[in-house]
Scaffold this motif. Structure first.
Motif, mmCIF file in Angstrom:
data_model
loop_
_atom_site.group_PDB
_atom_site.id
_atom_site.type_symbol
_atom_site.label_atom_id
_atom_site.label_comp_id
_atom_site.label_asym_id
_atom_site.label_seq_id
_atom_site.Cartn_x
_atom_site.Cartn_y
_atom_site.Cartn_z
ATOM 1 N N GLU A 14 0.898 -1.384 -0.226
ATOM 2 C CA GLU A 14 -0.104 -0.271 0.130
ATOM 3 C C GLU A 14 0.977 1.094 -0.037
ATOM 4 N N ALA A 69 3.991 6.077 -5.230
ATOM 5 C CA ALA A 69 3.701 6.061 -6.749
ATOM 6 C C ALA A 69 2.735 6.746 -7.414
ATOM 7 N N ARG A 70 1.588 7.051 -6.432
ATOM 8 C CA ARG A 70 0.518 7.904 -6.835
ATOM 9 C C ARG A 70 0.976 9.598 -6.407
ATOM 10 N N LEU A 71 1.711 9.470 -5.281
ATOM 11 C CA LEU A 71 2.217 10.912 -5.061
ATOM 12 C C LEU A 71 3.133 11.389 -6.020
ATOM 13 N N GLU A 72 4.032 10.434 -6.478
ATOM 14 C CA GLU A 72 4.950 10.605 -7.424
ATOM 15 C C GLU A 72 4.404 11.250 -8.826
ATOM 16 N N GLU A 73 3.380 10.525 -9.068
ATOM 17 C CA GLU A 73 2.632 11.072 -10.336
ATOM 18 C C GLU A 73 1.805 12.145 -10.180
ATOM 19 N N ALA A 74 1.190 12.296 -8.991
ATOM 20 C CA ALA A 74 0.468 13.613 -8.650
ATOM 21 C C ALA A 74 1.515 15.027 -8.871
ATOM 22 N N ASN A 75 2.728 14.685 -8.410
ATOM 23 C CA ASN A 75 3.626 15.694 -8.296
ATOM 24 C C ASN A 75 4.191 15.860 -9.775
ATOM 25 N N ARG A 111 3.976 1.436 -1.153
ATOM 26 C CA ARG A 111 4.634 1.645 -2.153
ATOM 27 C C ARG A 111 3.722 2.481 -3.399
ATOM 28 N N SER A 112 2.471 1.917 -3.249
ATOM 29 C CA SER A 112 1.267 2.332 -4.403
ATOM 30 C C SER A 112 1.030 3.896 -3.913
ATOM 31 N N CYS A 113 0.806 4.123 -2.740
ATOM 32 C CA CYS A 113 0.915 5.616 -2.283
ATOM 33 C C CYS A 113 2.046 6.548 -2.807
ATOM 34 N N GLU A 131 2.317 15.744 -12.501
ATOM 35 C CA GLU A 131 1.102 16.316 -12.974
ATOM 36 C C GLU A 131 1.319 17.605 -12.709
#
Lengths: 136, 261
Positions: free
Chosen positions: B26, B32-38, B28-30, B40
């Motif tokens: 979970e 990755a999502r945070l990295e993606e949001a950053n 790692r997934s968070c 964007e």
């Protein structure tokens, strides 16, 4: 009779309105310039490689569709015949990262396209002073 | 230890390991999502910075040229409307700059150090006075306790708060601005207080929002970014900001720079 050859500047910018603005700013700074333009990196490189005398200065917009400004710059720097031409990168962005990546890619300088046209003209005039031989 | 107890222990260990693995996945997934949001956010900031500014500078450039070449032939009404176009393009540029500054403030590195709050407040007040040298403002700075933080950012906090006070006391006959501090729950609370137009506390929840203005722009200029920027800076220092005000009697802005201040 001997004619003095006009100094030549190449503007590479995908936005024709921006090309016109930059041309006007250049003319107000130095009326006796020969200004050519290209709307993408590929066209600019073809002009540079086949168009006779190289320009005295090249202004390249950093963000262009297709071949980006930085890619165009790298191609110029990798070309034995062109690599010595001063290249100034232009950007509407005020982010420091654009300046840094331009200089890293081999740009001679970086010019922020200020929102104010008069400020941009002044900044461009300073660039000419620095990079165009004989510019008063 | 009997076999059954060993078996129970082993099962518990397996359960714990499985739960740990799930939590790690979970996390790692968070991440990755945070990295993606950053990513964007970075791309959005670049677009705002580049793509929205480009048409504006074309508007500014060509209208300036038209004004210089044809302005003398314009009648007064055409000239007035033309200036409205230019002023609004200019205003949009300021709004974009404000948004960019807000975005950068959230991400840029901080140069934390000991802060001489008296010095920063004095320098800032000096700058504000220089902007309107003709104005008579009674301003006082109490002895402020030192703090820790980024000096440039805290200077911006004082600049925004003091220029707000100067602006909103413009129509006050005896304008007064006071910078001071109080102690609350062991922490230093700094404040900037004025006797200007104040505001209605029923609009308080909008006060620190981006592009929010509590008074009309025709009365007092501004783009509604200042307090949002101040709040972002204070939050990045781990502090809090709040305000008290009364219509016609002035406003007081309080902030802390926790921890350690």
């Amino acid at each position: 009779m001997e004619f003095e050859k006009k100094q030549m500047i190449l503007i590479v910018d995908d936005n024709p309105d921006d090309i016109e603005l930059t041309t006007i700013a250049l003319a107000s700074s130095e009326p006796d310039l020969c200004v050519r333009s290209a709307q993408d990196g590929g066209t600019a490189l073809r002009m540079l490689r086949t168009g006779g005398d190289p320009p005295d200065l090249i202004l390249i917009d950093i963000k262009m569709p297709g071949m980006s400004g930085l890619e165009t710059l790298r191609e110029i720097r990798a070309d034995r015949r062109l690599k010595g031409i001063p290249v100034i990168m232009l950007s509407s962005s005020s982010l420091d990262s654009d300046r840094e990546s331009s200089l890293r890619a081999g740009a001679s300088g970086f010019l922020h396209k200020s929102l104010s046209f008069s400020r941009f003209s002044n900044d461009l005039d300073k660039v000419l002073h620095e990079w165009l031989p004989g510019h008063a | 230890m009997p076999d059954s107890a060993l078996k129970t222990c082993e099962e518990k260990r397996r359960h714990t390991e499985a739960a740990l693995e799930t939590t790690l996945q979970e996390l790692r997934s968070c991440a990755a999502r945070l990295e993606e949001a950053n990513r964007e956010l970075e791309s959005f900031t670049y677009s705002v910075s580049h793509d929205l500014r480009a048409p504006l500078r074309v508007i500014d450039g060509f209208t300036e040229m038209i004004l210089a070449q044809k302005g003398p032939d314009f009648d007064a009404e055409t000239l007035r409307k033309f200036r409205i176009v230019r002023d609004n393009a200019c205003k949009m540029g300021r709004l974009i700059e404000g948004l960019l500054m807000l975005s950068r403030l959230g991400r840029c590195g901080m140069n934390r150090g000991k802060l001489d709050m008296n010095f920063i407040a004095r320098e800032s007040l000096g700058g504000i006075r220089m902007e309107e040298p003709h104005r008579e403002i009674t301003a006082g700075i109490d002895t402020l306790p030192p703090a820790e933080g980024d000096p440039m950012m805290i200077r911006q906090v004082f600049d925004y708060l003091l220029s707000n006070s100067a602006k909103f006391t413009r129509d006050t006959p005896a304008a007064r601005i006071e910078v001071g501090s109080i102690e609350k729950n062991g922490a230093s609370v700094y404040f900037v207080k004025d006797n200007g137009i104040g505001f209605d506390m029923k609009h308080y929840d909008r006060l620190f929002n981006v592009f929010q203005r509590l008074v009309s722009e025709s009365q007092f200029e501004g783009d509604g970014m200042g307090l949002a920027l101040v709040r972002r800076i204070v939050k990045r220092h781990g502090g809090e900001i709040w305000a008290e005000a009364e219509v016609g009697k002035g406003a007081t802005f309080y902030f802390t720079l926790a921890p350690g201040s």
